[in-house]
Design an enzyme around this catalytic site. Structure first.
Site, PDB file in Angstrom:
ATOM      1  N   GLN A 149       0.824  -1.200   0.000  1.00 37.32           N
ATOM      2  CA  GLN A 149       0.000   0.000   0.000  1.00 37.32           C
ATOM      3  C   GLN A 149       0.864   1.259   0.000  1.00 37.32           C
ATOM      4  OE1 GLN A 149      -3.242  -0.593  -0.255  1.00 37.32           O
ATOM      5  NE2 GLN A 149      -3.522   1.553  -0.712  1.00 37.32           N
ATOM      6  N   HIS A 192       1.918   3.068  -3.316  1.00 34.57           N
ATOM      7  CA  HIS A 192       0.953   3.769  -4.162  1.00 34.57           C
ATOM      8  C   HIS A 192       1.333   5.230  -4.353  1.00 34.57           C
ATOM      9  CE1 HIS A 192      -2.250   1.140  -5.435  1.00 34.57           C
ATOM     10  NE2 HIS A 192      -2.374   0.616  -4.223  1.00 34.57           N
ATOM     11  N   ASP A 214      -7.074  -6.778  -5.156  1.00 32.05           N
ATOM     12  CA  ASP A 214      -6.800  -5.732  -6.137  1.00 32.05           C
ATOM     13  C   ASP A 214      -6.918  -6.243  -7.567  1.00 32.05           C
ATOM     14  OD1 ASP A 214      -6.416  -3.711  -4.363  1.00 32.05           O
ATOM     15  OD2 ASP A 214      -4.231  -3.699  -4.450  1.00 32.05           O
TER      16      ASP A 214
END
Length: 859
Positions: free
Chosen positions: A684, A687, A787
């Site tokens: 994460q 990103h 995802d």
């Protein structure tokens, strides 16, 4: 390879400076700081080595531009601790073959220069030595690259010696007094080009070497062939000289005028391919009169070429001509664009403003005769320095002013610190922080949308008023793509969706899983309830007819987002599916996205991104159908455009949800796998710099938490996007809690986009989760699965909106209609209640609509 040993005090070797400079690496003898500076300015090379006998001398050499400083092994052992912050690739040692020193010393350096009295054959016979060299070289440098062992022989060296040592993994140091550029050396002299090529290899029957020719910015100009003779001639003349398989020795540009000035020559890691770095003159390298054999320049080199041409040929009165002839205007534009870049916050905005600043800065450079190559040379020189300035801004830019006696002391603003280069989260313990601090940890960064809305509104208005023309103009402005039409209409050409079999299979697998899960969500049965005798109420689903799906991208490839938005729209039965995505530089759509668009039954693809794409779908244009709902992630400009469209009643469009930076919260206990937890946090964190990453550590010891922290750092250092992680992780935090109940309460209050459970009996905790976009249960359920391909949707509420929003699902693309049917009996039984309520509210027409019917029934 061979390395020349150049004596800067010997004037007879000065004629070799340029030739040796083309090779780059050279060990300098009897050099002074001034003579080194003069040599670097003369040749442009920053690959020189030089000896030093003290730390002070070494620092001075590095700051002057020396690449490697060579210490006697005995000296290095004494100052090793003082050099621990210097990159290993900048340090080499010198010793004799009988010197003894620890392996620890060796593995802290990048090269060893060994002086020997015996013949090289005796050295090669020392198998233990050769094997130790091989083992040492296997251990690559931390910065990448191989360690080197350089042998300095007494007396003259031959080409055979260089080749033999090369095969044993050893480089040869050759005194420049023995080198010459003459093609037919006499006595024991060696031609520099021949010495260089003694370490190259080829398996071609004609003995030629594949040669990549690049410019000073390392942009490929073309592929040619070289021979030992052509390389020697190129080094002798300082020009691009190659070997034509049909015509023999080829002096590039001799007939066309498109000559090349040689800057550097080297070969790849295997020694079987050469690279010539040249300055290209004339029309270009290619016979088609383009600078490269791969078409026209783009990016910075393309801009440089355009500006150089405009400096000579710009029409009088044109804007570029004004910039070249009006220093004040150019200065003002550079200052203006620098300020706009400093104020930019969003990734796309920063890239846009940086491009503007680079354009005007390069205009100033070209006007002064400075090229991109000149800029890079200065960057290389600066990179060689070890001593660094404090780097503080001047007072007029930093806002600093002389201290005033009456000025109150201000506490320093909090900053994210990476200690000792370590990538590490902030750490808190629930028992040790106040309730106010707990509340603060639940907050996300405040986003001021005022400025963004001010930028987006004119774009929306422009598209609404000018339609396709505005869309084409804005795509050219923001994406640098000149489109003939902004829309591709189905059916899409098969040649635009050609994929590798593995990629197609992966997309098809993800499609099947996502479709299966979203198909199960569809309301296909009509809900029928008889609320009282004669009164039947129903609810049934109908698809939203026209939907717009925003897929971020441009240079990125995002088939996953296309799948996550397109499949539920297809399952819902939307009759018109419009996909908007930024085009690639050539105006096309990435084939992966095109293929998914075809699979989900999209009717149109809009070649646009940002606010203009949202406006096109919201208002409609000549070729873009107006949609009823817009879904999909995006940056702050896309989000602002979606919110503006939803609030414009003349637009009549809805959106899926507001959006903020992506985020993950991980709950982990003492039995978790630290490597798995760290991997999920980093997935994460990569990103963007504003990604939100939280770890709730349940009843962990110091050592258990440290194991996760170590994994975060170690794994992050291996990531290509480590620079982004270096920004996001220090802004993130871990919070130690005592119980799973505390962790659950904090998580529900935080309401994360992604919640990952690395705990024992993780499935049992799911029933207690009240706020989350999507939950990943157990050690084998990484966020990446959701995802891409597990089946759930990855378009999820962020910024705490999971308290009141769901992620995108099949019901996102349907609306529910209710109906009611009453019999005469039902109306008679319910009528009095309705008439009484209507009378209380003073709505007599409502009461009369019932009364007139009830009167007939009761006659």
């Amino acid at each position: 390879m061979f390395i020349p040993s150049l004596d800067l005090s010997d004037s007879s070797q000065s004629s070799l400076h340029s030739a040796i400079g083309y090779i780059g690496t050279s060990l300098l003898r009897n050099a002074t700081i001034d003579s080194i500076k003069a040599l670097i300015n003369e040749t442009g090379s920053t690959g020189y080595w030089a000896p030093a006998t003290s730390l002070e001398e070494a620092i001075q050499l590095w700051d002057t531009g020396i690449y490697k400083v060579v210490f006697p092994a005995s000296v290095y052992a004494d100052i090793k601790e003082d050099l621990k912050d210097i990159a290993q690739e900048r340090i080499a040692l010198s010793a004799s073959t009988d010197a003894s020193f620890s392996s620890d010393v060796l593995f802290d350096t990048s090269a060893m220069v060994i002086t020997m009295d015996a013949a090289f054959e005796q050295l090669l016979a020392q198998k233990a030595f050769i094997e130790s060299v091989a083992e040492w070289k296997k251990c690559l440098l931390p910065e990448g690259g191989s360690r080197r062992v350089v042998v300095e022989l007494k007396g003259p060296t031959s080409l055979d010696t260089i080749t033999a040592l090369q095969k044993a993994g050893l480089d040869t140091l050759v005194n420049a007094s023995q080198l010459t550029t003459a093609l037919e050396p006499t006595g024991t002299d060696i031609n520099i080009g021949a010495a260089f090529m003694a370490c190259a290899t080829t398996d071609r029957p004609d003995g030629l070497y594949a040669t990549l020719v690049v410019d000073e910015l390392n942009n490929a100009l073309g592929l040619v062939y070289s021979s030992v003779h052509s390389v020697a001639e190129s080094i002798r003349t300082g020009q691009g000289v190659f070997q034509s398989r049909a015509r023999g020795l080829w002096y590039k540009g001799a007939t066309s005028g498109a000559t090349q000035s040689l800057k550097h020559v080297d070969y790849d890691c295997d020694g079987d391919a050469l690279r010539f770095v040249v300055e290209q003159h004339g029309a270009g390298f290619c016979h088609l009169n383009t600078r490269t054999c791969f078409g026209q320049d783009s990016g910075l080199t393309g801009l440089q070429k355009t500006l150089q041409d405009r400096k000579v040929n710009a029409p009088q009165g044109s804007y570029t001509s004004r910039l070249f002839n009006d220093p004040q205007l150019l200065r003002a534009k550079i200052m203006e664009e620098a300020e706009e870049l400093c104020d930019a916050t969003d990734k796309d905005e920063i890239a846009w403003e940086a491009a503007d600043l680079i354009y005007f800065a390069l205009t100033k450079c070209i006007g002064a005769g400075v090229t991109l190559a000149d800029v890079e040379k200065n960057l290389d020189k600066k990179a060689r320095k070890i001593t660094r300035r404090a780097g503080n801004a001047k007072p007029k830019w930093s806002g600093a002013s002389p201290p005033a006696a009456t000025a109150p002391a201000q506490p320093p603003a909090p900053v994210a610190v990476v200690n000792d280069g370590r990538i590490q989260m902030e750490k808190y313990s629930l028992d040790a922080i106040s309730e106010e601090k707990q509340a603060e940890l639940l907050l996300r960064p405040i986003i001021d949308s005022t400025e963004i809305t001010a930028r987006v509104s004119p774009i929306m208005k422009d598209v609404r008023e000018r339609g396709d023309k505005a869309l084409v103009d804005l795509t050219k402005k923001f994406d640098r793509v000149d489109l003939k039409t902004p829309t591709i209409k189905a059916p899409f050409p098969p040649e635009l969706m050609q994929l590798e079999p593995k990629t197609k299979a992966a997309i098809d697998q993800a499609y099947a899983n996502i479709y299966k899960f979203h198909d199960a969500q569809m309301d296909r049965e009509t809900l029928v309830v008889e609320t009282m005798p004669g009164v039947v109420c129903s609810r049934f689903a109908r698809p939203i007819e026209r939907v717009g799906l925003y897929v971020p991208g441009g240079t990125a490839v995002l088939p996953s987002t296309t799948l996550m938005l397109g499949i539920p729209a297809k399952v819902a039965g939307c009759s018109e599916i419009v996909i908007a995505t930024p085009p690639r530089p050539d105006g096309s759509v990435v084939p992966e996205v095109m293929y998914v668009a075809h699979k989900v039954g999209a009717t149109h693809i809009v070649l646009a991104g940002g606010a203009q794409a949202v406006a096109a779908m919201a208002y409609g244009t000549e070729t873009v159908p107006k949609v009823d709902k817009i879904c999909g992630p995006g940056n702050q400009y896309v989000t602002a455009a979606k919110m503006l469209a939803q609030n414009d009643t003349s637009c009549l469009v809805s959106i899926d949800m507001p959006a903020g930076p992506s985020e993950v919260l991980v709950i982990a206990d003492k039995n978790c796998n630290p490597a798995y937890v760290a991997a999920d946090l980093l997935s994460q964190a990569e990103h963007g710099a504003d990604s939100q990453v939280v770890l709730l550590a349940v009843d962990m010891t110091d050592d258990q938490l440290a194991a996760i922290e170590d994994q975060v750092h170690d794994q992050a250092m291996q990531l290509p996007r480590v620079d982004i992680v270096r920004q996001s992780i220090p802004k993130s935090y871990s919070l130690r809690v005592n119980t799973l109940e505390q962790a659950t309460r904090f998580s529900n209050n935080y309401a994360p986009e992604h919640l990952i459970l690395h705990i024992d009996n993780a499935r049992d905790l799911v029933q207690h989760i009240t706020n989350a976009g999507s939950v990943f249960v157990g050690a084998y359920s990484p966020e990446s699965m959701g995802d891409y391909a597990s089946g759930t949707n990855h378009t999820l509420p962020t910024y705490g909106y999971s308290r009141m929003y769901s992620g995108v699902n099949t019901l996102t693309f349907v609306k529910h209609i209710t109906s009611q049917e009453l019999t005469a009996e039902g109306l008679d039984k319910l009528g009095d209640s309705v008439m009484q309520l209507a009378a209380i509210e003073g709505l007599d027409a409502h009461r009369n609509a019932v009364a007139i019917r009830v009167a007939d029934i009761r006659k």
